[in-house]
Design a protein around this motif. Sequence first.
Motif, PDB file in Angstrom:
ATOM      1  N   LEU A 103      40.177 -17.470 -16.531  1.00  0.00           N
ATOM      2  CA  LEU A 103      40.461 -19.145 -18.191  1.00  0.00           C
ATOM      3  C   LEU A 103      40.260 -20.336 -17.340  1.00  0.00           C
ATOM      4  N   ARG A 104      41.122 -20.264 -16.179  1.00  0.00           N
ATOM      5  CA  ARG A 104      40.918 -21.705 -15.722  1.00  0.00           C
ATOM      6  C   ARG A 104      39.578 -21.444 -14.778  1.00  0.00           C
ATOM      7  N   SER A 105      39.068 -20.689 -13.951  1.00  0.00           N
ATOM      8  CA  SER A 105      37.605 -20.853 -13.784  1.00  0.00           C
ATOM      9  C   SER A 105      36.528 -21.185 -14.891  1.00  0.00           C
ATOM     10  N   PHE A 106      36.462 -20.374 -15.839  1.00  0.00           N
ATOM     11  CA  PHE A 106      35.471 -20.795 -17.144  1.00  0.00           C
ATOM     12  C   PHE A 106      35.762 -21.909 -17.415  1.00  0.00           C
ATOM     13  N   SER A 107      37.188 -22.881 -17.490  1.00  0.00           N
ATOM     14  CA  SER A 107      36.975 -23.754 -18.135  1.00  0.00           C
ATOM     15  C   SER A 107      36.359 -24.371 -17.785  1.00  0.00           C
ATOM     16  N   ALA A 108      37.265 -24.383 -16.582  1.00  0.00           N
ATOM     17  CA  ALA A 108      36.595 -25.462 -15.598  1.00  0.00           C
ATOM     18  C   ALA A 108      34.787 -25.756 -15.306  1.00  0.00           C
ATOM     19  N   ALA A 109      34.289 -24.667 -15.557  1.00  0.00           N
ATOM     20  CA  ALA A 109      33.238 -24.115 -15.448  1.00  0.00           C
ATOM     21  C   ALA A 109      32.040 -25.110 -16.942  1.00  0.00           C
ATOM     22  N   VAL A 110      33.090 -24.799 -17.622  1.00  0.00           N
ATOM     23  CA  VAL A 110      32.406 -25.588 -19.120  1.00  0.00           C
ATOM     24  C   VAL A 110      32.382 -26.608 -19.186  1.00  0.00           C
ATOM     25  N   GLN A 111      33.301 -27.634 -18.113  1.00  0.00           N
ATOM     26  CA  GLN A 111      33.522 -28.779 -17.930  1.00  0.00           C
ATOM     27  C   GLN A 111      33.356 -29.783 -17.184  1.00  0.00           C
ATOM     28  N   ASP A 112      32.538 -28.494 -16.042  1.00  0.00           N
ATOM     29  CA  ASP A 112      31.304 -29.449 -14.797  1.00  0.00           C
ATOM     30  C   ASP A 112      29.930 -29.219 -15.486  1.00  0.00           C
ATOM     31  N   ALA A 113      30.222 -28.391 -16.278  1.00  0.00           N
ATOM     32  CA  ALA A 113      28.484 -28.367 -16.727  1.00  0.00           C
ATOM     33  C   ALA A 113      28.731 -29.510 -18.042  1.00  0.00           C
ATOM     34  N   ALA A 114      29.047 -30.144 -18.525  1.00  0.00           N
ATOM     35  CA  ALA A 114      29.275 -30.374 -19.550  1.00  0.00           C
ATOM     36  C   ALA A 114      28.998 -32.439 -18.661  1.00  0.00           C
ATOM     37  N   GLN A 117      30.852 -18.294 -12.974  1.00  0.00           N
ATOM     38  CA  GLN A 117      32.085 -18.660 -13.748  1.00  0.00           C
ATOM     39  C   GLN A 117      31.550 -17.981 -15.183  1.00  0.00           C
ATOM     40  N   ILE A 118      31.048 -18.644 -15.657  1.00  0.00           N
ATOM     41  CA  ILE A 118      30.519 -18.180 -17.068  1.00  0.00           C
ATOM     42  C   ILE A 118      29.502 -17.148 -17.669  1.00  0.00           C
ATOM     43  N   ALA A 119      28.506 -17.164 -16.892  1.00  0.00           N
ATOM     44  CA  ALA A 119      27.482 -16.203 -16.803  1.00  0.00           C
ATOM     45  C   ALA A 119      28.418 -14.439 -16.993  1.00  0.00           C
ATOM     46  N   ASP A 120      28.897 -14.837 -15.162  1.00  0.00           N
ATOM     47  CA  ASP A 120      29.875 -13.174 -14.732  1.00  0.00           C
ATOM     48  C   ASP A 120      30.184 -12.712 -16.375  1.00  0.00           C
ATOM     49  N   ALA A 121      31.283 -14.111 -16.644  1.00  0.00           N
ATOM     50  CA  ALA A 121      32.580 -13.427 -18.160  1.00  0.00           C
ATOM     51  C   ALA A 121      31.630 -13.506 -18.873  1.00  0.00           C
ATOM     52  N   LEU A 122      31.037 -14.594 -19.600  1.00  0.00           N
ATOM     53  CA  LEU A 122      29.590 -13.960 -20.712  1.00  0.00           C
ATOM     54  C   LEU A 122      29.158 -12.381 -20.437  1.00  0.00           C
ATOM     55  N   THR A 123      28.426 -11.984 -19.442  1.00  0.00           N
ATOM     56  CA  THR A 123      27.721 -11.164 -19.796  1.00  0.00           C
ATOM     57  C   THR A 123      28.985  -9.699 -20.008  1.00  0.00           C
ATOM     58  N   ARG A 124      30.434  -9.786 -19.360  1.00  0.00           N
ATOM     59  CA  ARG A 124      30.965  -9.016 -19.494  1.00  0.00           C
ATOM     60  C   ARG A 124      30.984  -8.236 -21.196  1.00  0.00           C
ATOM     61  N   ARG A 125      31.179 -10.122 -22.465  1.00  0.00           N
ATOM     62  CA  ARG A 125      31.108  -9.301 -23.814  1.00  0.00           C
ATOM     63  C   ARG A 125      29.315  -9.500 -24.604  1.00  0.00           C
ATOM     64  N   GLU A 126      28.679  -9.122 -23.013  1.00  0.00           N
ATOM     65  CA  GLU A 126      26.987  -9.078 -23.908  1.00  0.00           C
ATOM     66  C   GLU A 126      26.819  -9.859 -24.273  1.00  0.00           C
TER      67      GLU A 126
END
Length: 550
Positions: free
Chosen positions: A259-270, A337-346
């Motif tokens: 959760l921490r790494s995904f949220s931080a990665a989204v903010q960094d991407a924005a 951090q984003i791509a790996d998490a989303l891949t697990r949800r296909e």
Amino acid sequence: MLEAMPVRLVVLEAWNISRFLSVTNKRREIAGASELITYLDRRWVGEALARLHPGFTLEWRIETHPIELLETGAGSAKVLVQDAESARALVTDVTLAALRLAPGLEVTGVVGEPFDWGTPSALHGALREAQRALEPVRTSLPGPDARFLRLPMVDECASTGLPAASLSRLHPGEREPRSAESLAKWRAYGREDEGDGLGRLAALAGTEPWALKSVVQHLAEKADWVGVVYADGNGLGDVFGRLDACVTDPGNRCYADTLRSFSAAVQDAARAAFAEAVESLREQGAGLGQGAEGPVPVLPLILGGDDLVAICEGAWALPFTAAYLSAFERHTAGSPQIADALTRREKGPGLSACAGVAIVKAHFPFAVAHTLAYDLMTKEAKKVKDRVPGVPCSALSFHVLYDSSDADLARIRLRQTVAGPETVCLTAQPYVVSDLGSEPAWVEGRRWSDLLHRVGAVAARGEEGERLLPVSQLHDLREALFLGREVADGRLGNLRARYSRQGLEDLLGGRDSLFWRSSEEEPWTTGLLDAMDAERFLSAGVFDVHGVSR
């Protein structure tokens, strides 16, 4: 280890962000409000944790320490706490800071029920329950306006209309009645270049405080038209709602770190996408004063999580928004951090976003323009999630508000619909910014490149600078659109012999009609009205001298 000990989740959130930003029309106070909103996640929570637990650092983890800062951003914070007393003290400390330092900003906090840290997926359930608990807590409290009573009789704030707290000299030689809220925003912005808010916004915009100050002054005093941009990521609620399916281990530690790494990665991407979009405008010559070396006329107000709210000079609002959406897709797809998490949800590999752009006169009420931009995003641009399912798809929707007496999106689009034996929609919005590869039929004619191509045809000029498609003929076609498809195409037929080689065929995109539809169930659609509205707001930097998109 804390495997068998109970843990509580504290969630803090600022609720009335839109109202807090838009209660005034003064650009400086809007920028100051932007700064105060970030205090919740940038200052107040960290300062409260340091007071309650001396020595606190961001590296503390709940297994070995009494607290853990789980996530912050976009005016919210989530904290893991071992005992109930510390959890309640944290909520008290942060909400009191908001009352003292940002009057008018509504901050609410809840303390969740204890859960066993050793139980798999317990944190996911705690997050869901805490979010449910926030709404009844917020609605049970009086709103911030209840603090600003008008009895006994008091003077009215010159900026917000709220009851004045004092007479303040915010400009040389002037003393104006100002509310506590107005003063707090002014202090956060800074009278000259010393304000924290100006420095933070300048860092986001990739410039210096003095340069961003000139942007604020330009948007407030010199710009004729401004664009209010509201962008938001697609599907983030679904991702966070089912984040337990994105982790590699059911344990709460893995969930918390993901959760921490995904949220931080989204903010960094924005933030990276915003910086890239600003730089793209600079390369097109949007800089003020000294050309490419001057500051770009974009003022970021909210840039947290996947949210973006910005004010931009009207001529650059649409190119900026399209550039931001494209860059957001690229940066999220390039984040492990984003791509790996989303891949697990296909899903994925990255995220998409949608945006609404309200282009209005510079002194038009910001609150109304902000609402229109939000409606354009939520009620129109977000349609692409249903129209293009299964793949990330970014889109934008815009409106140029010539009639300032009515900014209601539903009524605007109703006026742009011709009823009759067959329904004709006079706008092709939203426009898809993503490169989808294999596209459904609905996307045909609704690509961002399609809009640019049509605007290029409308704006095309000859070698001596004359319009290839005369304005009078274009306006005749525009009027005919409101009379129905047959009338408009009839007038088109009268023009084809003379203007087919002067851009008219480019405007039609290879069709024999101004109208198209993706299926028999869909209404007929045309892109001419959008192109004519967008022409003056797609800066000359987007096209070459012949009106062809670069």
